[in-house]
Scaffold this motif. Structure first.
Motif, PDB file in Angstrom:
ATOM      1  N   PHE A   1       8.675   1.007 -14.016  1.00  0.00           N
ATOM      2  CA  PHE A   1       7.902   0.065 -14.657  1.00  0.00           C
ATOM      3  C   PHE A   1       8.772  -0.765 -15.410  1.00  0.00           C
ATOM      4  CE2 PHE A   1       6.951   4.500 -16.240  1.00  0.00           C
ATOM      5  CZ  PHE A   1       6.373   4.896 -15.232  1.00  0.00           C
ATOM      6  N   PRO A   2       8.445  -2.112 -15.591  1.00  0.00           N
ATOM      7  CA  PRO A   2       7.175  -2.723 -14.963  1.00  0.00           C
ATOM      8  C   PRO A   2       7.279  -2.796 -13.407  1.00  0.00           C
ATOM      9  CG  PRO A   2       8.301  -4.265 -16.116  1.00  0.00           C
ATOM     10  CD  PRO A   2       9.114  -3.049 -16.268  1.00  0.00           C
ATOM     11  N   THR A   3       6.090  -2.783 -12.919  1.00  0.00           N
ATOM     12  CA  THR A   3       6.125  -2.996 -11.378  1.00  0.00           C
ATOM     13  C   THR A   3       4.971  -4.265 -11.227  1.00  0.00           C
ATOM     14  OG1 THR A   3       6.745  -0.908 -10.915  1.00  0.00           O
ATOM     15  CG2 THR A   3       5.644  -2.145  -9.164  1.00  0.00           C
ATOM     16  N   VAL A   4       5.100  -5.387 -10.603  1.00  0.00           N
ATOM     17  CA  VAL A   4       4.077  -6.175 -10.635  1.00  0.00           C
ATOM     18  C   VAL A   4       4.070  -6.722  -8.874  1.00  0.00           C
ATOM     19  CG1 VAL A   4       3.832  -8.830 -11.136  1.00  0.00           C
ATOM     20  CG2 VAL A   4       4.931  -7.513 -12.734  1.00  0.00           C
ATOM     21  N   PHE A   5       2.760  -6.756  -8.691  1.00  0.00           N
ATOM     22  CA  PHE A   5       2.246  -7.300  -7.340  1.00  0.00           C
ATOM     23  C   PHE A   5       1.444  -8.257  -7.418  1.00  0.00           C
ATOM     24  CE2 PHE A   5       3.068  -2.786  -6.614  1.00  0.00           C
ATOM     25  CZ  PHE A   5       3.542  -2.691  -5.072  1.00  0.00           C
ATOM     26  N   LEU A   6       1.635  -9.261  -6.445  1.00  0.00           N
ATOM     27  CA  LEU A   6       0.684 -10.352  -6.185  1.00  0.00           C
ATOM     28  C   LEU A   6      -0.283  -9.931  -5.183  1.00  0.00           C
ATOM     29  CD1 LEU A   6       2.871 -13.385  -6.539  1.00  0.00           C
ATOM     30  CD2 LEU A   6       1.602 -12.433  -8.184  1.00  0.00           C
ATOM     31  N   VAL A   7      -1.403 -10.017  -5.265  1.00  0.00           N
ATOM     32  CA  VAL A   7      -2.465  -9.419  -4.440  1.00  0.00           C
ATOM     33  C   VAL A   7      -3.518 -10.328  -3.970  1.00  0.00           C
ATOM     34  CG1 VAL A   7      -4.195  -7.543  -4.000  1.00  0.00           C
ATOM     35  CG2 VAL A   7      -2.389  -7.202  -5.331  1.00  0.00           C
ATOM     36  N   ASN A   8      -3.885 -10.545  -2.758  1.00  0.00           N
ATOM     37  CA  ASN A   8      -4.909 -11.172  -2.307  1.00  0.00           C
ATOM     38  C   ASN A   8      -6.151 -10.513  -2.031  1.00  0.00           C
ATOM     39  OD1 ASN A   8      -7.017 -12.694  -0.810  1.00  0.00           O
ATOM     40  ND2 ASN A   8      -5.306 -14.020   0.393  1.00  0.00           N
ATOM     41  N   PRO A   9      -7.136 -10.486  -2.851  1.00  0.00           N
ATOM     42  CA  PRO A   9      -8.255  -9.214  -2.649  1.00  0.00           C
ATOM     43  C   PRO A   9      -9.166  -9.359  -1.391  1.00  0.00           C
ATOM     44  CG  PRO A   9      -8.766 -10.683  -4.589  1.00  0.00           C
ATOM     45  CD  PRO A   9      -7.229 -10.996  -4.056  1.00  0.00           C
TER      46      PRO A   9
END
Length: 104
Positions: free
Chosen positions: A65-73
């Motif tokens: 952590f921290p871990t960051v994702f960018l997500v297209n739902p």
């Protein structure tokens, strides 16, 4: 989390722990990104120690952590942002702009 994943906008998904000093250091940048991109993105913070989100922690294979994702739902397309860039707001802004262009 569920509400953001049902929306049309991409999601910036932050996995953190309350005791993590790297997470605490990252929060002002997270807030700055929120203020700049809140019209384009939904922002979600998940405390990895909250058992409610165990399924999400497992799905994204969170190990640090921290871990960051960018997500297209819309299609569950997601990328993990590089931790070494968390100190550079300009690189993070470019990551969000690039992902938005590719996924909208």
């Amino acid at each position: 989390y569920s509400k953001a994943m049902e929306a049309e906008k991409p999601v910036m998904l932050l996995f953190y722990a309350d005791w993590c000093h790297f997470c605490i250091d990252f929060m002002p940048k997270y807030e700055a990104l929120y203020n700049k991109f809140k019209k384009k993105y939904n922002f979600v913070k998940i405390n990895v120690e909250d058992p409610t989100y165990a399924k999400e922690v497992e799905k994204y294979e969170i190990a640090g952590f921290p871990t960051v994702f960018l997500v297209n739902p819309k299609d569950d397309t997601h990328i993990q942002l590089e931790n070494q860039n968390f100190g550079n707001i300009k690189i993070l802004e470019k990551n969000l702009e690039d992902f938005y262009k590719k996924n909208n």
